[in-house]
Design a protein around this motif. Structure first.
Motif, short mmCIF file in Angstrom:
data_model
loop_
_atom_site.label_atom_id
_atom_site.label_comp_id
_atom_site.label_asym_id
_atom_site.label_seq_id
_atom_site.Cartn_x
_atom_site.Cartn_y
_atom_site.Cartn_z
N LYS A 1 46.39 74.20 -41.78
CA LYS A 1 45.53 75.20 -41.18
C LYS A 1 46.30 76.29 -40.43
CE LYS A 1 41.33 73.63 -42.07
NZ LYS A 1 40.29 74.43 -42.74
N TRP B 1 47.70 75.79 -37.48
CA TRP B 1 47.38 75.64 -36.06
C TRP B 1 48.64 75.27 -35.28
CZ3 TRP B 1 42.29 72.27 -36.32
CH2 TRP B 1 41.27 73.04 -36.90
N THR C 1 37.76 74.12 -30.07
CA THR C 1 37.23 73.83 -31.40
C THR C 1 38.29 73.13 -32.25
OG1 THR C 1 35.77 75.76 -31.31
CG2 THR C 1 36.27 74.85 -33.50
N GLN C 2 39.52 73.61 -32.17
CA GLN C 2 40.61 72.98 -32.93
C GLN C 2 40.86 71.55 -32.44
OE1 GLN C 2 43.53 75.99 -32.04
NE2 GLN C 2 43.29 76.99 -34.04
N GLU D 1 38.29 64.54 -34.90
CA GLU D 1 37.57 64.03 -36.07
C GLU D 1 38.55 63.60 -37.17
OE1 GLU D 1 34.85 66.95 -37.45
OE2 GLU D 1 33.88 67.25 -35.49
N ILE D 2 39.58 64.41 -37.39
CA ILE D 2 40.55 64.15 -38.46
C ILE D 2 41.28 62.83 -38.23
CG2 ILE D 2 42.70 64.97 -39.50
CD1 ILE D 2 40.18 66.41 -40.46
N GLN E 1 38.74 69.46 -31.03
CA GLN E 1 37.66 68.59 -31.46
C GLN E 1 37.76 68.26 -32.95
OE1 GLN E 1 35.39 66.93 -29.59
NE2 GLN E 1 36.51 67.75 -27.82
N ARG E 2 38.17 69.25 -33.73
CA ARG E 2 38.32 68.99 -35.17
C ARG E 2 39.45 67.99 -35.43
NH1 ARG E 2 36.20 67.68 -39.71
NH2 ARG E 2 37.29 68.46 -41.56
N TYR F 1 47.33 68.11 -41.26
CA TYR F 1 46.13 68.95 -41.22
C TYR F 1 46.41 70.24 -40.45
CZ TYR F 1 41.23 70.29 -40.72
OH TYR F 1 40.05 70.96 -40.77
#
Length: 413
Positions: free
Chosen positions: A332, A334, A379-380, A386-387, A382-383, A328
């Motif tokens: 993105k 990241w 933000t990254q 979730e992933i 926390q995402r 992921y």
């Protein structure tokens, strides 16, 4: 596969540090020696990945630090090419004395030239592999550039190689100049595999051409494109290990017949096979060409010879989580440098779980902690948290699962 830490003595009585990669669940097909590159060590990524890959393919491999390098005793500045060859011969004699004589020699870079020179003194040799090896002794002098001139003038000089300083003496350069690796190769009558990348900027691929042309058959060549000289990408070094194992199998099998797989039909149908014998709970696993072992702790009646079944369950969830996070993040763009997943598992009473419908049973609870290394904003992070819940193994464990068990008919006697 298991790794043993060992030491042995060289011709000068100095202790050389080594690791022996051994396959699990049976004797090795053969023993091999691995010679690392100039000023490298046995812990170089390529050395580790290649030898472990071979170990998983039932070829035991001894990799060691040459004198004065890594964890080995001695002064590197006092070594020469001839002393490296002597170290290889000492390693071979150690294997012969304690295990079995090595039948496969593998050398990376200057280590490739060393195994060609050492083979004449290791009579058990049946096959040799060179990886990014120079064919001309003067190759090192050219790579040293102006440092070589200083060494010639002063007798020795401090040279920066890979960010580390090494004292190199004129005796090393003189000894290299006295070597004739291609002549030594022409006298050998063993199988040879030459591996080289056309993108190698340290040792040009025309060295591979010279080595290949000088050798007698049987000989083979495998391109390592797009690898660099050190095979620093783990995918390249694992590929090299797989190719060496496939090639060497032809020459290391007993002459009477190929080495049979202990369970050929099951090994070929793509399923995981687990075998548990009558003693303890040790279970040998075969999956996708890899050999693994499972066991129970001593307190549970096992021999603690491998991870438990629940350990493997946690391993599957941890590996899948890490892979999913990296997939992921890469998609993105990241900067996730490393995803570390720590897991534990326990059984709890259903009444301790507010989301459980049934209150009179016990359920499995997994604790998963993520450590996300890299310059990620909140933000990254926390995402990615979730992933983690979307990895396929997570979904399997939390979804509807059916296990259908059948009984295989007895084999005819």
């Amino acid at each position: 596969m298991r790794t043993e830490r060992i030491t042995f003595s060289n011709a000068q009585g100095q202790r050389l540090a080594a690791r022996l990669e051994l396959p699990e669940g049976g004797p090795p097909l053969a023993y091999a020696l691995f010679a690392h590159c100039f000023t490298c060590s046995k812990e170089l990524t390529a050395a580790v990945q290649i030898t472990r890959t071979l170990g998983s393919r039932r070829i035991a491999v001894l990799r060691f630090d040459f004198t004065g390098l890594g964890e080995s005793e001695g002064e590197f500045a006092a070594t020469t090419f001839s002393s490296e060859v002597s170290d290889l011969v000492a390693a071979a004699r150690f294997l012969e004395r304690e295990y079995q004589p090595p039948r496969l020699l593998i050398g990376h870079s200057l280590g490739g030239m060393a195994v060609l020179a050492a083979a004449a003194e290791i009579p058990s040799t049946q096959a040799i592999v060179t990886i990014a090896a120079p064919a001309r002794p003067g190759q090192l002098r050219g790579l040293l550039g102006e440092d070589a001139t200083r060494i010639e003038q002063k007798g020795e000089a401090s040279v920066n190689i890979g960010g580390r300083a090494f004292i190199i003496r004129k005796s090393l350069l003189d000894d290299l100049e006295a070597q004739h690796p291609l002549e030594a190769l022409r006298r050998l009558r063993v199988a040879l595999l030459v591996m080289h990348s056309p993108r190698d900027r340290v040792v040009a691929i025309d060295n591979a051409t010279a080595i290949y042309q000088a050798a007698f058959h049987p000989k083979s060549f495998i391109s390592l494109d797009p690898a660099d000289h050190l095979l620093s990408d783990g995918r390249d070094s694992r590929y090299a290990g797989e190719m060496i194992a496939a090639w060497a199998g032809r020459y290391l099998a007993p002459p009477e017949s190929p080495v049979p797989s202990p369970h050929p039909p099951e090994a070929m149908d793509g399923r995981l096979t687990a075998r548990t014998g009558t003693e303890g709970f040790r279970t040998d696993l075969s999956v996708s060409g890899f050999s693994l072992v499972a066991d129970e702790p001593v307190e549970e009646g096992g021999g603690n010879q491998g991870p438990s079944p629940y350990d493997y369950l946690l391993a599957a969830l941890g590996a899948c989580t890490g892979m999913t996070l990296q997939m992921y993040a890469r998609r993105k763009g990241w900067p996730l440098e490393e995803a570390v997943v720590r897991l534990s598992q326990e059984k709890i009473h259903a009444e301790d779980c507010r989301d459980c419908d049934e209150k009179d049973r016990r359920i499995d609870r997994f604790e998963r902690e993520l450590e996300l290394r890299g310059q990620l904003d909140e933000t990254q992070r926390q995402r990615l948290l979730e992933i983690a819940g979307h990895c396929p193994v997570h979904r399997t464990l939390t979804g509807e699962v059916q296990i259908v068990t059948t009984l295989r008919p007895d084999s005819p006697s």
